[in-house]
Design a protein around this motif. Structure first.
Motif, PDB file in Angstrom:
ATOM      1  N   PRO A 158       0.810  -1.230   0.000  1.00 32.10           N
ATOM      2  CA  PRO A 158       0.000   0.000   0.000  1.00 32.10           C
ATOM      3  C   PRO A 158       0.838   1.273   0.000  1.00 32.10           C
ATOM      4  CG  PRO A 158      -0.883  -1.581   1.568  1.00 32.10           C
ATOM      5  CD  PRO A 158       0.431  -2.132   1.106  1.00 32.10           C
ATOM      6  N   LEU A 159       2.092   1.166   0.388  1.00 30.74           N
ATOM      7  CA  LEU A 159       2.962   2.338   0.403  1.00 30.74           C
ATOM      8  C   LEU A 159       3.360   2.774  -1.001  1.00 30.74           C
ATOM      9  CD1 LEU A 159       5.402   1.380   3.310  1.00 30.74           C
ATOM     10  CD2 LEU A 159       3.199   2.532   3.438  1.00 30.74           C
ATOM     11  N   GLU A 160       3.144   1.911  -1.965  1.00 27.66           N
ATOM     12  CA  GLU A 160       3.572   2.196  -3.335  1.00 27.66           C
ATOM     13  C   GLU A 160       2.936   3.473  -3.866  1.00 27.66           C
ATOM     14  OE1 GLU A 160       3.972  -0.204  -7.596  1.00 27.66           O
ATOM     15  OE2 GLU A 160       2.767  -1.020  -5.953  1.00 27.66           O
ATOM     16  N   ASP A 161       1.666   3.712  -3.506  1.00 27.60           N
ATOM     17  CA  ASP A 161       0.965   4.895  -4.003  1.00 27.60           C
ATOM     18  C   ASP A 161       1.392   6.165  -3.280  1.00 27.60           C
ATOM     19  OD1 ASP A 161      -0.468   3.367  -5.808  1.00 27.60           O
ATOM     20  OD2 ASP A 161      -2.083   2.964  -4.373  1.00 27.60           O
ATOM     21  N   ALA A 162       1.988   6.025  -2.107  1.00 25.51           N
ATOM     22  CA  ALA A 162       2.365   7.204  -1.324  1.00 25.51           C
ATOM     23  C   ALA A 162       3.768   7.696  -1.645  1.00 25.51           C
ATOM     24  CB  ALA A 162       2.262   6.889   0.172  1.00 25.51           C
ATOM     25  N   VAL A 163       4.644   6.786  -2.058  1.00 27.14           N
ATOM     26  CA  VAL A 163       6.050   7.139  -2.273  1.00 27.14           C
ATOM     27  C   VAL A 163       6.267   7.610  -3.706  1.00 27.14           C
ATOM     28  CG1 VAL A 163       8.420   6.279  -2.278  1.00 27.14           C
ATOM     29  CG2 VAL A 163       6.825   5.525  -0.505  1.00 27.14           C
ATOM     30  N   GLU A 164       6.930   8.729  -3.838  1.00 32.84           N
ATOM     31  CA  GLU A 164       7.278   9.274  -5.149  1.00 32.84           C
ATOM     32  C   GLU A 164       8.535   8.571  -5.659  1.00 32.84           C
ATOM     33  OE1 GLU A 164       6.830  11.373  -8.483  1.00 32.84           O
ATOM     34  OE2 GLU A 164       5.559  11.847  -6.763  1.00 32.84           O
ATOM     35  N   ILE A 165       8.384   7.844  -6.744  1.00 33.37           N
ATOM     36  CA  ILE A 165       9.521   7.145  -7.342  1.00 33.37           C
ATOM     37  C   ILE A 165      10.036   8.002  -8.489  1.00 33.37           C
ATOM     38  CG2 ILE A 165      10.344   5.034  -8.423  1.00 33.37           C
ATOM     39  CD1 ILE A 165       9.414   4.628  -5.574  1.00 33.37           C
ATOM     40  N   GLY A 166      11.165   8.627  -8.282  1.00 34.16           N
ATOM     41  CA  GLY A 166      11.694   9.524  -9.304  1.00 34.16           C
ATOM     42  C   GLY A 166      13.195   9.390  -9.451  1.00 34.16           C
ATOM     43  N   PHE A 167      13.667   9.934 -10.544  1.00 29.60           N
ATOM     44  CA  PHE A 167      15.092   9.878 -10.855  1.00 29.60           C
ATOM     45  C   PHE A 167      15.556  11.296 -11.161  1.00 29.60           C
ATOM     46  CE2 PHE A 167      18.234   9.090 -14.470  1.00 29.60           C
ATOM     47  CZ  PHE A 167      19.314   8.993 -13.607  1.00 29.60           C
ATOM     48  N   GLU A 168      16.405  11.816 -10.298  1.00 25.92           N
ATOM     49  CA  GLU A 168      16.868  13.196 -10.439  1.00 25.92           C
ATOM     50  C   GLU A 168      18.376  13.221 -10.643  1.00 25.92           C
ATOM     51  OE1 GLU A 168      16.900  17.421  -7.937  1.00 25.92           O
ATOM     52  OE2 GLU A 168      15.785  15.686  -7.185  1.00 25.92           O
ATOM     53  N   VAL A 169      18.781  13.732 -11.789  1.00 28.17           N
ATOM     54  CA  VAL A 169      20.208  13.858 -12.086  1.00 28.17           C
ATOM     55  C   VAL A 169      20.733  15.126 -11.427  1.00 28.17           C
ATOM     56  CG1 VAL A 169      21.932  14.144 -13.901  1.00 28.17           C
ATOM     57  CG2 VAL A 169      19.968  12.638 -14.264  1.00 28.17           C
ATOM     58  N   ARG A 170      21.828  15.009 -10.715  1.00 30.07           N
ATOM     59  CA  ARG A 170      22.424  16.170 -10.064  1.00 30.07           C
ATOM     60  C   ARG A 170      23.268  16.941 -11.070  1.00 30.07           C
ATOM     61  NH1 ARG A 170      24.332  14.002  -4.087  1.00 30.07           N
ATOM     62  NH2 ARG A 170      22.245  13.395  -3.351  1.00 30.07           N
ATOM     63  N   ALA A 171      22.775  18.112 -11.431  1.00 30.83           N
ATOM     64  CA  ALA A 171      23.456  18.910 -12.451  1.00 30.83           C
ATOM     65  C   ALA A 171      24.857  19.309 -12.005  1.00 30.83           C
ATOM     66  CB  ALA A 171      22.627  20.148 -12.776  1.00 30.83           C
ATOM     67  N   SER A 172      25.020  19.597 -10.712  1.00 32.50           N
ATOM     68  CA  SER A 172      26.333  20.020 -10.221  1.00 32.50           C
ATOM     69  C   SER A 172      27.369  18.911 -10.381  1.00 32.50           C
ATOM     70  CB  SER A 172      26.235  20.439  -8.752  1.00 32.50           C
ATOM     71  OG  SER A 172      25.752  19.369  -7.954  1.00 32.50           O
ATOM     72  N   THR A 173      26.944  17.665 -10.155  1.00 35.04           N
ATOM     73  CA  THR A 173      27.869  16.540 -10.299  1.00 35.04           C
ATOM     74  C   THR A 173      28.234  16.324 -11.763  1.00 35.04           C
ATOM     75  OG1 THR A 173      26.811  15.512  -8.380  1.00 35.04           O
ATOM     76  CG2 THR A 173      28.252  14.126  -9.701  1.00 35.04           C
ATOM     77  N   VAL A 174      27.243  16.447 -12.641  1.00 37.81           N
ATOM     78  CA  VAL A 174      27.513  16.306 -14.074  1.00 37.81           C
ATOM     79  C   VAL A 174      28.447  17.414 -14.549  1.00 37.81           C
ATOM     80  CG1 VAL A 174      26.465  16.313 -16.373  1.00 37.81           C
ATOM     81  CG2 VAL A 174      25.311  15.141 -14.490  1.00 37.81           C
ATOM     82  N   LEU A 175      28.219  18.635 -14.061  1.00 33.66           N
ATOM     83  CA  LEU A 175      29.092  19.750 -14.428  1.00 33.66           C
ATOM     84  C   LEU A 175      30.516  19.508 -13.944  1.00 33.66           C
ATOM     85  CD1 LEU A 175      29.535  22.576 -15.581  1.00 33.66           C
ATOM     86  CD2 LEU A 175      28.774  23.519 -13.387  1.00 33.66           C
ATOM     87  N   LEU A 176      30.644  18.980 -12.733  1.00 36.35           N
ATOM     88  CA  LEU A 176      31.975  18.670 -12.206  1.00 36.35           C
ATOM     89  C   LEU A 176      32.674  17.628 -13.075  1.00 36.35           C
ATOM     90  CD1 LEU A 176      34.141  18.925 -10.017  1.00 36.35           C
ATOM     91  CD2 LEU A 176      32.886  17.210  -8.676  1.00 36.35           C
ATOM     92  N   ALA A 177      31.927  16.620 -13.519  1.00 34.76           N
ATOM     93  CA  ALA A 177      32.508  15.595 -14.393  1.00 34.76           C
ATOM     94  C   ALA A 177      33.001  16.212 -15.698  1.00 34.76           C
ATOM     95  CB  ALA A 177      31.475  14.506 -14.675  1.00 34.76           C
ATOM     96  N   ILE A 178      32.231  17.149 -16.238  1.00 31.39           N
ATOM     97  CA  ILE A 178      32.631  17.822 -17.480  1.00 31.39           C
ATOM     98  C   ILE A 178      33.896  18.646 -17.257  1.00 31.39           C
ATOM     99  CG2 ILE A 178      31.948  19.566 -19.173  1.00 31.39           C
ATOM    100  CD1 ILE A 178      29.053  18.607 -18.777  1.00 31.39           C
ATOM    101  N   LEU A 179      33.960  19.343 -16.124  1.00 29.33           N
ATOM    102  CA  LEU A 179      35.142  20.157 -15.826  1.00 29.33           C
ATOM    103  C   LEU A 179      36.389  19.290 -15.658  1.00 29.33           C
ATOM    104  CD1 LEU A 179      33.631  22.760 -13.319  1.00 29.33           C
ATOM    105  CD2 LEU A 179      34.298  23.139 -15.700  1.00 29.33           C
ATOM    106  N   ILE A 180      36.230  18.130 -15.017  1.00 30.19           N
ATOM    107  CA  ILE A 180      37.375  17.228 -14.851  1.00 30.19           C
ATOM    108  C   ILE A 180      37.822  16.687 -16.208  1.00 30.19           C
ATOM    109  CG2 ILE A 180      38.152  15.051 -13.833  1.00 30.19           C
ATOM    110  CD1 ILE A 180      36.230  15.602 -11.506  1.00 30.19           C
ATOM    111  N   ALA A 181      36.852  16.389 -17.076  1.00 31.96           N
ATOM    112  CA  ALA A 181      37.201  15.936 -18.429  1.00 31.96           C
ATOM    113  C   ALA A 181      37.948  17.037 -19.184  1.00 31.96           C
ATOM    114  CB  ALA A 181      35.941  15.521 -19.182  1.00 31.96           C
ATOM    115  N   ALA A 182      37.513  18.291 -18.988  1.00 36.95           N
ATOM    116  CA  ALA A 182      38.211  19.410 -19.623  1.00 36.95           C
ATOM    117  C   ALA A 182      39.630  19.536 -19.076  1.00 36.95           C
ATOM    118  CB  ALA A 182      37.432  20.704 -19.392  1.00 36.95           C
TER     119      ALA A 182
END
Length: 201
Positions: A158-182
């Motif tokens: 019954p908890l399935e309807d109450a819990v928000e199942i989502g996927f959020e990409v952290r932009a700051s982490t992705v930006l950091l990965a790009i900067l390290i690649a640079a």
């Protein structure tokens, strides 16, 4: 021609000590202890922070051994978790720990190259790209694993309807990965420039 810096042997040893301490702490508290919680010797992880679909109060909404406590941001608690529940609860934290350990291990190998005062070595270019990939996985794969394991924990209850199942990409982490690649690209350019300069001498 040698491209030397003012980096001293003491600086190298201090950096290696700091990275080594970080490896030890992450390995113990984010990897080993949660794994031991899954296998039995240590108390298992039995809660997970989740978001709810509604901001309405959820007064200890329970389903079997699983309950929700909170409002918009809630705590999913699993009473007396079985082996599979323990795996699901610990997996995201252990995965993050593994990625952080990989990053710190690569940094430790990079620090060893500083002893000669020359950071522009080809191996460091590859290492920086590897760090960039690991950081990107921290920002994308780790949240995805959070989503998948949370969905598995509440699926069919019954908890399935109450819990928000989502996927959020952290932009700051992705930006950091790009900067390290640079930065890796800049290291590669420095390495090629040094090789060209040495070829002229």
């Amino acid at each position: 021609m040698t491209w030397a810096t003012r980096w001293s042997r003491f600086d190298t040893h201090f950096l290696e000590l700091v990275i080594g301490l970080g490896l030890l702490l992450v390995g113990l508290f984010q990897a080993l202890f949660p794994i031991l919680g899954v296998t039995g010797p240590f108390p298992p992880i039995d809660t997970r922070d989740v978001d709810l679909r509604s901001t309405a109060q959820v007064p200890d909404l329970a389903s079997g051994g699983t309950s929700l406590r909170g409002t918009h941001h809630a705590e999913l608690a699993v009473g007396d978790p079985g082996l599979w529940d323990r795996v699901l609860l610990a997996a995201p934290e252990v995965a993050r720990a593994v990625l952080i350990i990989v990053i710190l291990s690569i940094l430790l190998r990079m620090a060893a190259t500083f002893r000669g005062g020359d950071v522009f070595v080809p191996a460091n270019v590859r290492r920086l790209f590897a760090i960039s990939t690991a950081v990107l996985l921290l920002g994308i794969a780790a949240p995805a694993l959070d989503m998948l394991t949370t969905n598995a924990l509440v699926s069919g209850t019954p908890l399935e309807d109450a819990v928000e199942i989502g996927f959020e990409v952290r932009a700051s982490t992705v930006l950091l990965a790009i900067l390290i690649a640079a930065l890796a690209g800049a290291f590669g350019h420095g390495t090629r420039l040094r090789a060209d300069t040495e070829g002229l001498v």
